[in-house]
Structure formats: C-alpha cells, structure tokens
Enzyme design. Structure first.
Site, PDB file in Angstrom:
ATOM      1  N   HIS A 261       0.854  -1.192   0.000  1.00  0.00           N
ATOM      2  CA  HIS A 261       0.000   0.000   0.000  1.00  0.00           C
ATOM      3  C   HIS A 261       0.885   1.236   0.000  1.00  0.00           C
ATOM      4  O   HIS A 261       1.090   1.848  -1.032  1.00  0.00           O
ATOM      5  CB  HIS A 261      -0.944  -0.037   1.205  1.00  0.00           C
TER       6      HIS A 261
ATOM      7  N   HIS B 218      -0.047  -2.181  10.456  1.00  0.00           N
ATOM      8  CA  HIS B 218      -0.743  -1.300  11.404  1.00  0.00           C
ATOM      9  C   HIS B 218      -1.027   0.071  10.830  1.00  0.00           C
ATOM     10  O   HIS B 218      -1.824   0.817  11.372  1.00  0.00           O
ATOM     11  CB  HIS B 218       0.093  -1.148  12.683  1.00  0.00           C
ATOM     12  N   CYS B 219      -0.363   0.416   9.715  1.00  0.00           N
ATOM     13  CA  CYS B 219      -0.545   1.773   9.198  1.00  0.00           C
ATOM     14  C   CYS B 219      -1.970   2.015   8.710  1.00  0.00           C
ATOM     15  O   CYS B 219      -2.591   2.987   9.099  1.00  0.00           O
ATOM     16  CB  CYS B 219       0.452   2.033   8.072  1.00  0.00           C
ATOM     17  N   HIS B 220      -2.472   1.130   7.839  1.00  0.00           N
ATOM     18  CA  HIS B 220      -3.822   1.339   7.304  1.00  0.00           C
ATOM     19  C   HIS B 220      -4.649   0.079   7.301  1.00  0.00           C
ATOM     20  O   HIS B 220      -5.683   0.014   6.662  1.00  0.00           O
ATOM     21  CB  HIS B 220      -3.745   1.934   5.886  1.00  0.00           C
ATOM     22  N   GLY B 221      -4.161  -0.976   7.998  1.00  0.00           N
ATOM     23  CA  GLY B 221      -5.008  -2.145   8.226  1.00  0.00           C
ATOM     24  C   GLY B 221      -4.961  -3.228   7.170  1.00  0.00           C
ATOM     25  O   GLY B 221      -5.851  -4.076   7.125  1.00  0.00           O
TER      26      GLY B 221
END
Lengths: 265, 422, 147
Positions: free
Chosen positions: C92, C110-113
């Site tokens: 991503h 963890h940044c955007h799932g």
C-alpha cells in the site's frame, strides 16, 4: 458501459442497505489561535520563546530530539534573547558523547559511554541513540524530531497547538481507539501514538505566567516555530526593505519608460 | 530583422576589437539598434524575464553548491545547515526554490503568448521548436533539482517518476527494468541516484543557456512577431530595441522581481510541500505523492490513464505534440486578436490546463461534487490533445478571421482608413 | 552508470536459516528494505494451500523467480514450503507489516489495516498487491542467498 454501471449500482445498493457506514476519520481543521509571528509583520514574542523552550526542555525532550538546533542558536538575534553566557550555561547542562580519550576509550570501566559537557558548537543531543531504541521505549512508536515539525506539517504551529491540546476528548460512537494509542481528532486517523504530553503546571514559568495546558501549548508551538524558522524576523525585515526599494525603482523605471516612449505617439 | 550591420566602431580600441572578435558589433546589432515592432505589449517582456530567471538560478545554484553535500546521509542536513548557519544561506536557498517557480510561471506566460499571437507560425517554426526543447530541459532540471534536498517528496517523487521507465518492459521485456536500474545506479532510488542527479542538475542549466542562445539567434533572423501578427512592412513599423524596449523590459522586470520578492520574503514555503521538510525514508511512503505545481498538469494526465505504459505514452505525447504546432495550425492569420473562434478555444485551453493542474494536486481517489476527479482529468487530457490535433487544424480552415490592419504603424498611429486594433 | 561494485555487493545477502525455529520469523535488511524470513508451521502451510486463487484480491504470484503472470498459488510463493521469504514492505504505502497478526495469521500492517495471509498474500485492506517474493535460491538446506 456495463462494466461501470453494474458495479456502481451494486455499490449504491450495498451502501443503501448497510446499517453502519465507515466513519470518516479525517482530522479536524486546526484550532483558530493567534500567534505573535502571524502575518507579514509578525515577530517572535521572546518571553513566549523562552517559556516554550522551557516546556520543550522539561517535557518534550524526554522523547523528542531537536536535531538541527545548536546551542549557539539560542543567543542569536531574532531568537530567544539569551546572552552568550546563558547559552553556554544551557549547553554545559547537557552531556554530549565525548571524543576518544588519550587511551582511545569511549566507554568507562562499566561500559557507559564517556560524555563531556556541551559547548555552543554542539547541537541538542537526541534522547535516544537510534530509531530502534526510540521505538523500544515508546511502545513501538517513533517520536519525530521536532526541529522542523512546524514546517513539516500542514497547518504548522496551529497544527502543533491543536494536537497537544486535542487530547482528553470523548471519541464519537462507533469509533474504537486502537489499543496502545490515544484518541486525538486533530491527528489524521484519530489514533495517535503519543500520550497526552501536557498537564497544567508541568513546568513552573520563571516569569510567573500561569502554566495552563493552553499556555504551555501556545508557548511550545511558538518555540517550535522558531526552531523551524529561526531567520523569520530577519527575513521579514529585509523583505520589507526590498519591497520598498523595488516600488521606488519601479516608479523611476516607469517614469523613464513613459519619457522614452513619449515622442512616439 | 537580420540584415546589414549598422555598427561603426568609433575609437581605435573599438576598431581593434571589431577586427578580432566582433562582440561589440553583435551587442550593437542585436540589443541596441535591432528593429523591433513598436506595438509589443507586456506579454512580450517575458523572454527577457526568463533570461533573468536563468541567470538568477545559475548564480544562486552555484553558491548553494558550495555548501550542499550530495550524499543520501548528509544532503538533508546540509540544506538545513545552509538555511541556519551559512551567511544569508536562507536567502540564497529561498531565492533558488522560489526562483524555480517564478521561472516556470514566466515560461508558461511566454508559451501562452506564443500560442495566442501565432508566434510559432512561419517563418518562426524553429524558434518555437527550440523553445519546446528549452521547456523540456527545464522540466528535467527542475525534477533533478527537487530530489536534491532529499526530503520525503524528493525521494518518493524520484521513485515514482523513474519507475515509469520500467513500463518499457511491456514493449521490450526486461529493457524497462534494465533502463531503470541504469538510471538509478542501483536497485532503488538511493545515494547513487542522488549523486548523478546533482551532476545533471548542475549540467543542464548550461545546456539550457546554450539552447537559449540558439533560440534568440533564430528569433533575430525574422525578428519579433507582434500582437497584430502582421509582418513589419516599413521602418515606421519598428523602433530600435534600445532605448525603447530596454527601458520597457526593465520596468516589467522590476514588477516581476517585486512579485518574486513577495514570495521569497513573505511566503517562501508557499510553493513547497510540508512533506519535504521530513528526511527521506525509503520505508515510509507519504499518503499523497505530488510534484511541484508546474508539473501538476502532466502528472494529472499520467494518472488519468489506468494503464502504466499508456499513461507514460500520453505524458510523452503531450510534450511531443508541442513540436508539431506550427503545422497543426492551418490558419493563415497569426494573431488570435483577429481569430474570434480560435480565441474561445484558446481560453478554454487555458482553463483546461488549470483544471488539469488542480486534478494533479489532489489524491488519486479524490471526489468533487460527487464525481471522481480522475474523470475530470480524463476529460481535461482529451481536450488537451483535441486542442492541438483537432481544433487547431479545423478552426484554421473554417474560421472567418477579422480584417487585418494594413500595417503596424497604421494600427498604432491610427491613420484614417485603418481597421482599429483591439 | 550501471550499479557500481559496491552497490552490487550490497545487493546480495546470504541468510543462515538454522537459528530460525519453526513458527518463527526473522527480519534482515536487504537492498535497504526489511526482508521477512519465516519458518512456517505445517498448519500455516495447510491454511495457505487451502485458499483458492480466485478468492484472492491479487491473483498474481509476485515472485521474482517466476514469470510475471504466474498465479498466486501457495506453491508459487516459495521454493521450499516451510521457508517463506518476502520483502517486508506493505504494497500500500510502504510500512512494515507485523507478523503473526491479523485475521489470516500472516501479517497485519498497522498503518492502514492491510492483512496478509500465511503465504504473504493480501486478503483484506487497501494494499493492492501480495508481498513481493525476492529473487532467492538455496545454497544449502540451511542457507539462502537473496538477490
């Protein structure tokens, strides 16, 4: 055509039937607060800079580095207004990793890094030796360097102020705070890794100003703006002179232009 | 108009030099007595302004290069050292970064002037083509230069644009990747890339200077076009370049420098992106990667095509198209002042460029008024190509132009029986 | 202008697999990126093999050792089934996903799932592609060369 219409219709149908929509966790716009340095004629409020420096030193520097600021910047004009002696004293209060001694040691017998007091030429030492140590001490989060944070964020000083005063709010229904993070709607995504950094009277201001959270936030935002842009006052001052000069020059050139062209019409 | 030189050396020294290297003669003929149409307006001052901008960028760039370190670990810090420690380093840096934006502002006005007044039409086709070459060199120079501070946007912008070359793999397998690796000097944008970009960024402006010399030389053969688009017919149509246009250019240059100064001193980060104040991190991608404003329309065109190779071809095509303009425009009338239909399409083209620029500045999935912006970018790209390949050829043939004035002098001095200029 | 000898020397990394126990992952640096070296359990292998390629958001193997259009079957994601070697960069926006997290037991970014399964293939979230498999080969049963 169908390849567009069918998925579009499906999406609209799904949206219409879904009971809960995804929450828009875009950050709130920055708080509307005044700073002394706003606008083309703004300057740094020296007292605010010194108070903000105190907040940085006593609160923020535990986790956040100030890599690009040197101790000799503290006594430069257009800044905090410390004298050279005061800046030297501040520098001397810091421990800087020492160069190898005559035996070539950089650690003492117990394995601790040898240090020396800071001097004007040194930059502010970081709280952690590397990124891995910073993350290990902050639940895996990396506290960013603050010496350029005001330039590195959309909204600048207003953003910094909003973040540090944006804690302790109640999240809206349907929003779960990620475990290990804190709710702050001024931060994109609303989950921030930093715990609320400021409390009332976290510092005792030597000029007697009441140290509310808003005051501390305002002062540290002012200080951090200076850290990002120490030449601002000089820049605006020279700029004003430059613009006056250019207007005068333009006026003279315009009159010359009209005079030269006058005989042609 | 190139013709017989009117220079007569006056002193013994002047004669001596003239016989060995006729530079004073060249200056005299091109900048003093050069017959220039008497009706040039403000839009004709931007050539001189551009030369000034090039000079400013070279001088400030050379001074910056005395302090800048082109190494991935040190570049960012060296720029901050320039901003904080070098004497007036902040001023030199801000003049250079703002100067790049002002340079492009001026070049866009200069190009739009050329489009409006038909300055690309015979016999000035080569001036136009050399100009397109200068523009592309400027884009390359600016691209390399933006990478040098090694901020997040520097790094990721470089990664995105250099990665485009890998789309050549779809034409010749493995060639695109080989080219990209060769450009990078490694397997990703890294220290090797930064160093060579610095080398090229230092080199290209001097190539630009040489090509500008050709541009002006080519101009001096037929002489300047003018807002009426009609040829010079007699000496009454022209005035000597000095003092008429030296003083006029000086005045407008001063106004330009005033605008320049407002940005340098009061909004120096206006054209910049906050993400570039963060040191480059190959492991963290910024949510929105955008180039500087002057490249946004092309960025929008690139992103509007979902297929990587096609997007690259559209981007390249948008620039190559410019070369063919002298032959795409079929009108026998140069200036849009006398082309009521073309004028409308011209202004629409201007709006189109602004629209494309806006689309390029927003994130790929942005939506405005319920419509994904990428569709606006696609329409904008379509109009861009249609303007040159469809509208220019057709409108020139079907349009009824207004009556041209008999001569420049007549139009300016307003003799009777002359069609008034607009 | 091609990569210099220094760059080329850094472009190849050898990794000793012996210290990596079953069910463990080790992260090393390769060409400036994190590299995941994961010793998969039989359960993780079975779960990955049970997924139909048609269920995957990204059906392409993204394996530098295979042709570009190879399908993302579990077999196409590694050389030996118990050793999964992946470039640890979320497709991503480049964050480093965390192992053994997420609904699929693979990785969670963890940044955007974004969530990856036990073959490193994207299953949920905004990432468009499976985690990349770098060019690698086995020098012996316990040593690989990457790049």
């Amino acid at each position: 055509m169908m390849r567009i219409v069918f998925p579009l219709g499906l999406a609209m149908g799904l949206l219409a039937s879904a009971p809960t929509l995804a929450l828009d966790t875009t950050r709130l716009p920055e708080k509307d607060v005044q700073f002394s340095f706003d606008g083309p004629f703004g300057t740094y409020d020296q007292a605010a800079l010194q108070r903000g420096f105190q907040v940085y030193k006593e609160v923020c520097s535990a986790c956040h580095s100030l890599d690009h600021v040197a101790f000799h910047d503290l006594d430069e004009p257009g800044g905090l207004g410390f004298t050279e002696a005061q800046a030297k004293a501040i520098a001397a209060g810091y421990k800087i990793p020492a160069d190898p001694n005559d035996k070539g040691d950089i650690v003492d017998d117990k394995g601790n890094r040898l240090t020396r007091p800071g001097i004007l030429a040194d930059k502010f030492p970081p709280p952690y030796p590397n990124e891995e140590a910073a993350r290990a001490n902050n639940d895996g989060n990396l506290p960013p360097d603050l010496s350029m944070v005001v330039k590195a964020r959309e909204g600048g000083a207003h953003y910094v102020y909003s973040i540090v005063t944006g804690f302790h709010m109640t999240p809206p229904k349907g929003f779960t705070v990620t475990s290990g993070k804190y709710y702050n709607p001024y931060f994109e995504g609303w989950n921030i890794g930093m715990p609320p950094p400021l409390v009332a009277n976290a510092v005792t201001y030597s000029d007697g100003t009441k140290a509310t959270v808003e005051q501390e936030a305002h002062d540290v935002a002012t200080f951090l703006t200076w850290a990002s842009d120490p030449k601002m006052e000089e820049r605006k001052r020279i700029g004003f002179g430059a613009l006056v000069f250019l207007v005068a020059l333009a006026g003279l050139l315009f009159m010359s232009y009209r005079k030269v062209w006058a005989d042609l019409h | 108009m190139s013709g017989q030189s009117t220079y007569t050396p006056k002193s013994g020294l002047e004669k001596w030099i003239d016989q060995r290297l006729p530079l004073p003669r060249l200056m005299h003929d091109t900048m003093t007595t050069f017959p220039t149409p008497r009706n040039l307006n403000i839009w004709y001052t931007f050539g001189g302004i551009l030369t000034f901008c090039l000079g400013v960028q070279i001088i400030t760039g050379i001074v910056l290069a005395m302090h800048y370190v082109a190494n991935a670990d040190l570049a960012f810090d060296s720029v901050e050292s320039i901003m904080r420690d070098v004497n007036y380093g902040w001023l030199i840096r801000y003049i250079h970064s703002t100067g790049a934006s002002m340079f492009f502002l001026a070049v866009y006005i200069h190009m739009f002037r050329g489009l409006y007044y038909g300055s690309y039409k015979a016999p000035r086709e080569l001036i136009w083509i050399i100009g397109v070459l200068i523009y592309v060199l400027m884009m390359a120079t600016a691209f390399f230069g933006y990478v040098l501070p090694w901020g997040q946007m520097s790094f990721w912008g470089a990664t995105v644009i250099t990665s485009l070359f890998s789309s050549i793999d779809q034409i010749v397998p493995h060639l695109g990747t080989a080219i990209t690796t060769w450009l990078w000097g490694g397997f990703a944008v890294d220290d090797a890339t930064l160093n060579r970009f610095f080398s090229l960024h230092y080199l290209l402006p001097f190539i630009i200077a040489g090509v500008v010399g050709l541009h002006i030389w080519a101009l001096h053969v037929p002489g300047n076009n003018n807002p009426l688009g009609i040829d010079v017919k007699s000496p009454q149509d022209t005035v000597p370049f000095h003092p008429y246009y030296t003083v006029k250019d000086a005045f407008y240059l001063c106004c330009f420098v005033f605008v320049f100064a407002v940005f340098v001193f009061f909004a120096p980060d206006f054209f910049g992106n906050p993400d570039n104040a963060i040191k480059a991190n190959p492991l963290v991608t910024p949510p929105d990667i955008v180039p500087e404003w002057y490249l946004l329309p092309f960025y929008a065109m690139l992103r509007s095509i979902p297929q990587k190779l096609l997007g690259v071809l559209v981007l390249v095509g948008s620039l190559v198209t410019l070369i063919f303009i002298p032959w795409l425009d079929t009108s026998r009338v140069r200036s849009c002042r006398f082309r009521p239909l073309m004028k409308q399409f011209f202004w629409a083209f201007g709006v189109d460029c602004l629209l494309l620029g806006y689309c390029g500045s927003q994130s790929v999935d942005a939506v405005a008024f319920g419509i994904p912006l990428v569709w606006a970018a696609r329409l904008g790209t379509l109009y861009y190509f249609a303007y040159f390949w469809v509208i220019m050829p057709i409108v020139g043939l079907i349009e009824t132009p207004k009556k041209l004035p008999a001569s420049i002098a007549q139009s300016v001095l307003g003799e009777p029986a002359a069609a008034p200029a607009e | 202008m091609n990569p210099s000898a220094a760059v080329l020397a850094m472009s190849s990394t050898e990794v000793d697999l012996a210290p990596v126990a079953v069910g463990q992952q080790v992260v090393v640096k390769w060409r400036g990126h994190p590299l995941f070296v994961r010793h998969r359990t039989p359960k993780e292998i079975a779960e990955a093999k049970a997924v139909a390629v048609s269920d995957l958001p990204d059906p392409v193997a993204r394996n530098a050792n295979l042709p570009d259009n190879a399908p993302a079957t579990d077999a196409n994601r590694e050389i030996k089934p118990e050793w999964l070697i992946l470039v640890g960069v979320c497709t991503h926006l480049g964050c480093t996903p965390t192992a053994f997290e997420g609904d699929y037991g693979g990785w969670l970014c963890h940044c955007h799932g974004s969530q990856y399964d036990t073959a490193g293939r994207i299953r949920k979230g905004p990432a468009p592609q499976n985690l990349a498999v770098p060019p690698h080969s086995f020098l012996s049963n316990t040593r690989i060369k990457v790049g």
